[in-house]
Design a protein around this motif. Structure first.
Motif, PDB file in Angstrom:
ATOM      1  N   SER A  56       0.873  -1.293   0.014  1.00 51.29           N
ATOM      2  CA  SER A  56       0.219   0.019  -0.013  1.00 51.29           C
ATOM      3  C   SER A  56       0.997   1.354   0.055  1.00 51.29           C
ATOM      4  O   SER A  56       1.913   1.141   0.705  1.00 51.29           O
ATOM      5  CB  SER A  56      -1.022  -0.065   1.270  1.00 51.29           C
ATOM      6  OG  SER A  56      -1.903  -0.977   1.226  1.00 51.29           O
ATOM      7  N   THR A  59       3.593   3.331  -6.011  1.00 49.77           N
ATOM      8  CA  THR A  59       3.315   3.822  -7.498  1.00 49.77           C
ATOM      9  C   THR A  59       3.540   2.957  -8.274  1.00 49.77           C
ATOM     10  O   THR A  59       4.729   2.197  -8.570  1.00 49.77           O
ATOM     11  CB  THR A  59       4.115   5.038  -7.574  1.00 49.77           C
ATOM     12  OG1 THR A  59       3.808   6.100  -6.702  1.00 49.77           O
ATOM     13  CG2 THR A  59       3.753   5.714  -9.072  1.00 49.77           C
ATOM     14  N   ILE A  81      -0.284   5.284 -11.389  1.00 50.65           N
ATOM     15  CA  ILE A  81      -1.132   5.174 -10.314  1.00 50.65           C
ATOM     16  C   ILE A  81      -0.537   5.369  -8.882  1.00 50.65           C
ATOM     17  O   ILE A  81       0.349   4.518  -8.692  1.00 50.65           O
ATOM     18  CB  ILE A  81      -1.951   3.812 -10.685  1.00 50.65           C
ATOM     19  CG1 ILE A  81      -2.402   3.650 -11.792  1.00 50.65           C
ATOM     20  CG2 ILE A  81      -3.171   3.633  -9.535  1.00 50.65           C
ATOM     21  CD1 ILE A  81      -3.583   4.595 -12.440  1.00 50.65           C
ATOM     22  N   ILE A  84      -1.276   3.636  -4.181  1.00 49.36           N
ATOM     23  CA  ILE A  84      -2.349   2.341  -4.304  1.00 49.36           C
ATOM     24  C   ILE A  84      -2.692   1.725  -3.182  1.00 49.36           C
ATOM     25  O   ILE A  84      -1.805   2.128  -1.704  1.00 49.36           O
ATOM     26  CB  ILE A  84      -1.699   1.317  -5.277  1.00 49.36           C
ATOM     27  CG1 ILE A  84      -0.453   0.532  -4.568  1.00 49.36           C
ATOM     28  CG2 ILE A  84      -1.292   1.653  -6.718  1.00 49.36           C
ATOM     29  CD1 ILE A  84      -0.073  -0.852  -5.202  1.00 49.36           C
ATOM     30  N   ARG A  85      -3.706   1.168  -2.807  1.00 47.81           N
ATOM     31  CA  ARG A  85      -4.092   0.450  -1.791  1.00 47.81           C
ATOM     32  C   ARG A  85      -4.657  -0.946  -2.335  1.00 47.81           C
ATOM     33  O   ARG A  85      -4.986  -1.327  -3.071  1.00 47.81           O
ATOM     34  CB  ARG A  85      -5.649   1.106  -1.253  1.00 47.81           C
ATOM     35  CG  ARG A  85      -5.381   2.429  -0.788  1.00 47.81           C
ATOM     36  CD  ARG A  85      -6.749   3.017  -0.359  1.00 47.81           C
ATOM     37  NE  ARG A  85      -7.770   3.125  -1.376  1.00 47.81           N
ATOM     38  CZ  ARG A  85      -7.629   3.784  -2.575  1.00 47.81           C
ATOM     39  NH1 ARG A  85      -6.635   4.798  -2.735  1.00 47.81           N
ATOM     40  NH2 ARG A  85      -8.563   4.023  -3.494  1.00 47.81           N
ATOM     41  N   ILE A  94      -5.772  -4.225  -7.149  1.00 44.75           N
ATOM     42  CA  ILE A  94      -5.510  -2.991  -6.300  1.00 44.75           C
ATOM     43  C   ILE A  94      -6.557  -1.828  -6.613  1.00 44.75           C
ATOM     44  O   ILE A  94      -7.109  -1.747  -7.481  1.00 44.75           O
ATOM     45  CB  ILE A  94      -4.091  -2.452  -6.516  1.00 44.75           C
ATOM     46  CG1 ILE A  94      -3.786  -2.148  -8.101  1.00 44.75           C
ATOM     47  CG2 ILE A  94      -3.023  -3.744  -6.030  1.00 44.75           C
ATOM     48  CD1 ILE A  94      -3.555  -0.744  -8.077  1.00 44.75           C
ATOM     49  N   GLU A  95      -6.459  -1.037  -5.695  1.00 46.85           N
ATOM     50  CA  GLU A  95      -7.359   0.060  -5.783  1.00 46.85           C
ATOM     51  C   GLU A  95      -6.352   1.430  -6.010  1.00 46.85           C
ATOM     52  O   GLU A  95      -5.496   1.513  -5.314  1.00 46.85           O
ATOM     53  CB  GLU A  95      -8.112   0.370  -4.489  1.00 46.85           C
ATOM     54  CG  GLU A  95      -9.265  -0.606  -4.657  1.00 46.85           C
ATOM     55  CD  GLU A  95      -9.986  -0.433  -3.321  1.00 46.85           C
ATOM     56  OE1 GLU A  95      -9.648   0.521  -2.480  1.00 46.85           O
ATOM     57  OE2 GLU A  95     -11.208  -1.240  -2.858  1.00 46.85           O
ATOM     58  N   GLY A  96      -6.770   2.419  -6.686  1.00 45.50           N
ATOM     59  CA  GLY A  96      -5.922   3.638  -6.992  1.00 45.50           C
ATOM     60  C   GLY A  96      -6.787   4.736  -7.842  1.00 45.50           C
ATOM     61  O   GLY A  96      -7.911   4.371  -8.385  1.00 45.50           O
TER      62      GLY A  96
END
Length: 114
Positions: A56, A59, A81, A84-85, A94-96
């Motif tokens: 987390s 980049t 991105i 990120i999480r 991943i989320e971003g």
């Protein structure tokens, strides 16, 4: 019969021990020996297309043009991105956020660590 457990993701028994981890030869999933069958904590390793471990706050860079559902703007190759999480319990997503599109959920097979 060996005492090495089956893979928790694909349930195949073609697994082996490597250092402090178990590795599934069929799907490539790795999990720690301490976690065993209990996948508590941060036992999942999220890896990019090159095999680098993602955390987390990292980049990542998009490696090919991607169409984004719900948006007319595609993500171009080379888009960064940032921050990120990791998704709990999922080592493939991943989320971003990009500069133009917010709230992305991306597959790690299209990303490399920047």
């Amino acid at each position: 019969m060996s005492d090495i457990p089956a893979c928790p993701l694909c349930a195949m028994e073609n697994t082996y021990a490597d250092g402090g981890n178990y590795i599934c030869a069929d799907c490539g999933h790795e999990w720690s020996m301490e976690a065993g069958a209990d996948q508590g904590g941060q036992a999942l390793l999220v890896r990019d297309v090159n095999g680098n471990v993602l955390n987390s706050g990292d980049t990542v860079t998009v490696i090919k043009d991607l169409k984004v559902k719900g948006s007319s703007i595609p993500l171009k190759q080379g888009t960064l991105i940032r921050n990120i999480r990791l998704v709990d319990g999922d080592d493939e997503h991943i989320e971003g956020n990009s500069d133009k599109i917010k709230g992305l959920v991306l597959k790690v097979c299209f990303l490399k660590k920047a």
